[in-house]
Motif scaffolding. Structure first.
Motif, mmCIF file in Angstrom:
data_model
loop_
_atom_site.group_PDB
_atom_site.id
_atom_site.type_symbol
_atom_site.label_atom_id
_atom_site.label_comp_id
_atom_site.label_asym_id
_atom_site.label_seq_id
_atom_site.Cartn_x
_atom_site.Cartn_y
_atom_site.Cartn_z
ATOM 1 N N SER A 141 -7.662 2.505 7.253
ATOM 2 C CA SER A 141 -7.295 1.592 8.339
ATOM 3 C C SER A 141 -8.171 1.791 9.579
ATOM 4 O O SER A 141 -7.689 1.957 10.690
ATOM 5 C CB SER A 141 -5.812 1.797 8.714
ATOM 6 N N PHE B 93 3.565 -4.701 8.468
ATOM 7 C CA PHE B 93 3.256 -3.282 8.678
ATOM 8 C C PHE B 93 1.884 -3.002 8.088
ATOM 9 O O PHE B 93 1.361 -3.785 7.285
ATOM 10 C CB PHE B 93 4.301 -2.389 8.003
ATOM 11 N N ASP B 94 1.314 -1.888 8.508
ATOM 12 C CA ASP B 94 0.021 -1.462 7.998
ATOM 13 C C ASP B 94 0.249 -0.554 6.795
ATOM 14 O O ASP B 94 0.737 0.565 6.937
ATOM 15 C CB ASP B 94 -0.754 -0.719 9.097
ATOM 16 N N ALA B 95 -0.088 -1.042 5.610
ATOM 17 C CA ALA B 95 0.151 -0.269 4.388
ATOM 18 C C ALA B 95 -0.739 0.964 4.299
ATOM 19 O O ALA B 95 -0.449 1.875 3.521
ATOM 20 C CB ALA B 95 -0.070 -1.155 3.167
ATOM 21 N N TYR B 96 -1.806 1.002 5.084
ATOM 22 C CA TYR B 96 -2.769 2.102 4.986
ATOM 23 C C TYR B 96 -2.777 2.981 6.239
ATOM 24 O O TYR B 96 -3.746 3.692 6.481
ATOM 25 C CB TYR B 96 -4.176 1.545 4.782
ATOM 26 N N ARG B 97 -1.725 2.935 7.014
ATOM 27 C CA ARG B 97 -1.733 3.623 8.304
ATOM 28 C C ARG B 97 -2.084 5.099 8.130
ATOM 29 O O ARG B 97 -1.749 5.721 7.107
ATOM 30 C CB ARG B 97 -0.406 3.458 9.028
ATOM 31 N N HIS C 187 2.253 2.277 1.711
ATOM 32 C CA HIS C 187 2.722 2.703 3.036
ATOM 33 C C HIS C 187 3.399 4.071 2.955
ATOM 34 O O HIS C 187 3.105 4.977 3.751
ATOM 35 C CB HIS C 187 3.705 1.668 3.591
ATOM 36 N N ASP C 188 4.308 4.239 1.995
ATOM 37 C CA ASP C 188 5.033 5.502 1.895
ATOM 38 C C ASP C 188 4.099 6.650 1.533
ATOM 39 O O ASP C 188 4.281 7.788 1.991
ATOM 40 C CB ASP C 188 6.157 5.383 0.864
ATOM 41 N N TYR D 148 10.197 5.745 5.914
ATOM 42 C CA TYR D 148 9.874 5.349 4.550
ATOM 43 C C TYR D 148 10.624 4.077 4.154
ATOM 44 O O TYR D 148 11.698 3.776 4.685
ATOM 45 C CB TYR D 148 10.279 6.452 3.572
#
Length: 383
Positions: free
Chosen positions: A47, A96-100, A148-149, A288
């Motif tokens: 990201s 949401f940012d899945a790769y945060r 994300h998780d 999560y």
């Protein structure tokens, strides 16, 4: 049978989560890098906005590089793919940012709360998305939530390898319904405060009630008694997140404005219970989608033991999930379990007799405790 792993040199993995990290890596100078990098093999970008780094990217061989949700100037994705990079695209349709690359901060989840209702905040919008069966049933939604998780788990590793390193992490579990003016809330806040003052890292389920109180106590553990009491009094003006999450969260934000710096602690909530909003006193929030993953992470991280305050179904689930871990644990891996409230855990919700029966004659028998006070609970996890 496959060849021995020792015969194959594993590529060095370099996590790059900011433009500054890329600049340092591309220009050399790091202890794990050559003086001047030529290849991005084994580099994992997470990201990162690389729209201003086209020339630097073109000066490096991208074969073996992995880009997760990054931004590029026009044409760069094609150039990178042609030369062997693997690119996972951004998912702009997700809230949401899945790769945060980092844990959440309260200000991020509650962005906009000062001018709008809670329902307009990122936390509420993500929860609303998670409740839509159509969104979660689609492959891209399932993948995005899973990615994300995974990213949150990586970011949590960084917390435990950084500010929490060398400290025993003690979990505080308890019910979300404890009113801010109640004795239960005050004792939970005092527990978080005493634990942090004893040098422990404090982790909670990240929600309201007893969880908020423990995070508050840890956050204000270096404040004076008068300041601590003042914060409790101010919060008591808005007892609960029901009926208004907005008012509840704004009261917490007002306390944070008076105490902008506090002790690092963590909350680990879930959008599975998204109707229970995350509290603002956890400096780091590992939120999560998958509650099963979140529960497992809570148990794994609390190596210093878990203190269970009065609660209902969720707290009872956590007690016996932890009990299962200790039931099969070796003496070296046992972690203390402390139930606070003799009358509550023996009469109102009699979890203690069953826990005793499970532990009888096993190594875990010495690791379970039933106490009535904060001081007793802290002594129990201290060993």
């Amino acid at each position: 049978m496959g060849a021995s792993p020792g015969l194959h040199k594993e590529p060095r993995v370099l996590e790059i989560e900011t433009v500054e990290q890329f600049d340092r890596a591309a220009g050399g100078g790091g202890p794990a890098l050559r003086p001047q990098a030529r290849s991005m093999n084994g580099w994992h970008f997470q990201s990162v906005d690389l729209t201003g780094r086209t020339e630097a990217l073109r000066n490096l061989d991208p074969a073996g590089a992995l880009f997760l949700g990054c931004s590029f100037e026009a044409g760069m994705e094609h150039w990178l793919r042609e030369r062997g990079a693997l690119i996972f695209p951004r998912l702009p349709e997700m809230p949401f940012d899945a790769y945060r690359s980092r844990l959440y901060a309260p200000a991020e989840l509650y962005d906009g709360l000062d001018t709008a209702e809670y329902e307009a905040t990122p936390d509420a919008r993500i929860y609303a998305w998670s409740t839509q069966p159509a969104a979660r049933a689609q492959l891209d939604g399932t993948l995005a939530a899973g990615l994300h998780d995974h990213a949150i788990a990586d970011a949590l590793d960084a917390l435990f390898e950084g500010p929490f390193q060398g400290r025993k992490t003690v979990g505080v579990m308890g019910g979300h319904a404890a009113a801010r003016s109640s004795a239960t809330y005050r004792e939970a806040a005092r527990l978080g405060r005493v634990l942090a003052r004893a040098g422990h890292a404090v982790a909670t389920g990240g929600g309201p009630g007893a969880m908020e109180a423990a995070n508050l106590g840890a956050y204000l553990s270096e404040a004076g008694e008068q300041e601590f009491d003042g914060a409790l009094a101010r919060l008591a003006g808005v007892e609960s997140f029901r009926p208004s999450v907005t008012d509840w969260a704004r009261a917490a934000a007002a306390v944070l404005a008076e105490h902008p710096s506090g002790v690092v602690n963590v909350g680990i909530p879930t959008w599975h219970y998204g109707h229970e909003p995350p509290n603002l006193f956890a400096t780091h929030i590992a939120k999560y989608f998958a509650n099963a993953v979140r529960e497992a992470v809570l148990l794994q991280r609390c190596s210093g033991g878990i203190i269970f305050l009065p609660g209902a179904g969720g707290t009872v689930q956590e007690i016996f999930q932890d009990a299962c871990e200790n039931y099969y644990a070796t003496p070296q891996t046992l972690a203390p379990m402390v139930l606070v409230g003799r009358q509550y855990w023996t009469e109102e919700l009699p979890a203690w007799p069953l826990l005793q029966a499970l532990a009888r004659g096993r190594p875990m028998e010495a690791a379970i405790h039933l106490v009535d006070s904060v001081e007793e609970a802290v002594r129990a996890v201290a060993g």
